[in-house]
Write an enzyme that holds these catalytic residues in place. Sequence first.
Site, PDB file in Angstrom:
ATOM      1  CE  LYS A 268      -0.350  -0.413   5.049  1.00 43.37           C
ATOM      2  NZ  LYS A 268      -1.172  -0.954   6.145  1.00 43.37           N
TER       3      LYS A 268
ATOM      4  NE  ARG B 144      -6.538   0.188  11.312  1.00 48.21           N
ATOM      5  CZ  ARG B 144      -5.329   0.015  10.787  1.00 48.21           C
ATOM      6  NH1 ARG B 144      -4.422   0.982  10.888  1.00 48.21           N
ATOM      7  NH2 ARG B 144      -5.010  -1.097  10.178  1.00 48.21           N
TER       8      ARG B 144
ATOM      9  CE1 TYR C 161      11.955  31.663   5.272  1.00 52.41           C
ATOM     10  CE2 TYR C 161      12.307  29.311   4.877  1.00 52.41           C
ATOM     11  CZ  TYR C 161      11.956  30.577   4.417  1.00 52.41           C
ATOM     12  OH  TYR C 161      11.614  30.742   3.106  1.00 52.41           O
TER      13      TYR C 161
ATOM     14  CG  MET D  69       8.976  23.809   0.052  1.00 45.76           C
ATOM     15  SD  MET D  69       7.971  24.879  -0.979  1.00 45.76           S
ATOM     16  CE  MET D  69       6.915  25.658   0.238  1.00 45.76           C
TER      17      MET D  69
HETATM   18  C1  LIG Z   1      -0.365  -1.881   6.856  1.00 43.98           C
HETATM   19  C2  LIG Z   1      -0.930  -3.183   7.278  1.00 43.98           C
HETATM   20  C3  LIG Z   1      -0.110  -4.309   7.394  1.00 43.98           C
HETATM   21  C4  LIG Z   1       1.398  -4.225   7.337  1.00 43.98           C
HETATM   22  O1  LIG Z   1       1.839  -3.708   8.581  1.00 43.98           O
HETATM   23  P1  LIG Z   1       3.397  -3.511   8.882  1.00 43.98           P
HETATM   24  O2  LIG Z   1       3.392  -3.021  10.290  1.00 43.98           O
HETATM   25  O3  LIG Z   1       3.860  -2.458   7.939  1.00 43.98           O
HETATM   26  O4  LIG Z   1       4.056  -4.795   8.679  1.00 43.98           O
HETATM   27  C5  LIG Z   1      -0.718  -5.527   7.634  1.00 43.98           C
HETATM   28  N1  LIG Z   1      -2.051  -5.625   7.775  1.00 43.98           N
HETATM   29  C6  LIG Z   1      -2.873  -4.544   7.706  1.00 43.98           C
HETATM   30  C7  LIG Z   1      -4.337  -4.712   7.910  1.00 43.98           C
HETATM   31  C8  LIG Z   1      -2.335  -3.289   7.459  1.00 43.98           C
HETATM   32  O5  LIG Z   1      -3.140  -2.217   7.430  1.00 43.98           O
END
Ligand SMILES: *Cc1c(COP(=O)(O)O)cnc(C)c1O
Length: 374
Positions: free
Chosen positions: A44, A142, A263, A316
């Site tokens: 992802k 979640r 800055y 930046m």
């Molecule tokens: C992002 C995610 C993972 C991977 O988690 P890591 O901590 O990066 O290994 C696995 N399962 C779900 C549901 C996730 O959202």
Amino acid sequence: MPHTPPPPLDLAGARLTIDLAALVDNWRTLAAITPAAETAAVVKADAYGIGIEPAVAALRDAGCETFFVALPQEGIRARAVAPKARIFVLNGLFDEAGATLAAHNLVPVLGSGEEIDQWSEIARARGRKLACALHVDTGMNRLGLGLDEARARAGEWLERPQLDIALVMSHLACADQPDRRENADQVDGFDAATLLFPDAPASLLNSAGIRAGRLPAYDLTRPGIALYGGEAVDGQAPLKPVARLDARVIQVRRVAKGDAIGYGGAETAKRDSRVAILSIGYADGVHRLSGSSDAAPGAHARFDGRLYPLIGRISMDLTAVDITDAPEGSISRGSWLSLLDDTLTVDTLARHAGTIGYEVLTGLGRRYGRRYVG
Ligand SMILES: *Cc1c(COP(=O)(O)O)cnc(C)c1O
């Protein structure tokens, strides 16, 4: 999708080097920890910032058959590279996305009765069986079905001829801290969930769950961060670094003792100094909080094996580095300093900004010249 192409290496202020051999090694290392389970890859957020297409291609060639993305669009990009893989979409079934998911053979991770009904309807309308994963919440609060809802409706879902429940999964909230009792509680909850879907393969472990080495692996693991060289378990050394970041020196200047740099004049030179200005800044994902002030030191850059402190606020597009201790003339306009390398890890950079390696990786900017090696 609007997508800014990366600049060629010679026009870039900073270069990101992605080591795909290290990525593959890390995947194999993780797979060897849980030999009885299949090891997927979580790709992802553009494969945690390193680039989803090259990451998926490298892992596919190494034998990875299952990928997890968050969003439909990420799934489409992964599918283009891995036509035969199983691709799960963690954020589930967006109202309008069903036809697209089905068309690209993407498998949504469903977390509510409403989503399950909608996916069933899409399958029925197409006159074919469609695969899905079910996410059961075991304490993270979640995403996912409550255990009670799953208990009440599992029988009915299993009877739907158009629904192929290809995976039952849950996600750990505290796996980075293996001693937390929530981990065992979540395993208990997940065991109960798997009993409701006895024929479906099961998946619980993220990177930390795998690397902690104490929890049952079930049938499929889902590592993300550990693949990319980030720390998974608190205090445990990460696997091989995958991203290396080098920034170009565009000016070296002298700053007199007592003069302020950058800055807000947040840092004043404590001695007559030489300062290198790098062509990289927070727009490139070098977090503004990793700079320094008179009150607190910041992160470091490396040149020729030696570390030099960032000095003053990060702008930046620019970052100042105190190179007073470098041999005269060794660092000059056109030199390259590293912000990520074998020992300047995403986690060390993250800690200076009060964040985690995940955020450093996924925040890597679009302006880098990108080079894939391995
Ligand atoms: C992002 C995610 C993972 C991977 O988690 P890591 O901590 O990066 O290994 C696995 N399962 C779900 C549901 C996730 O959202």
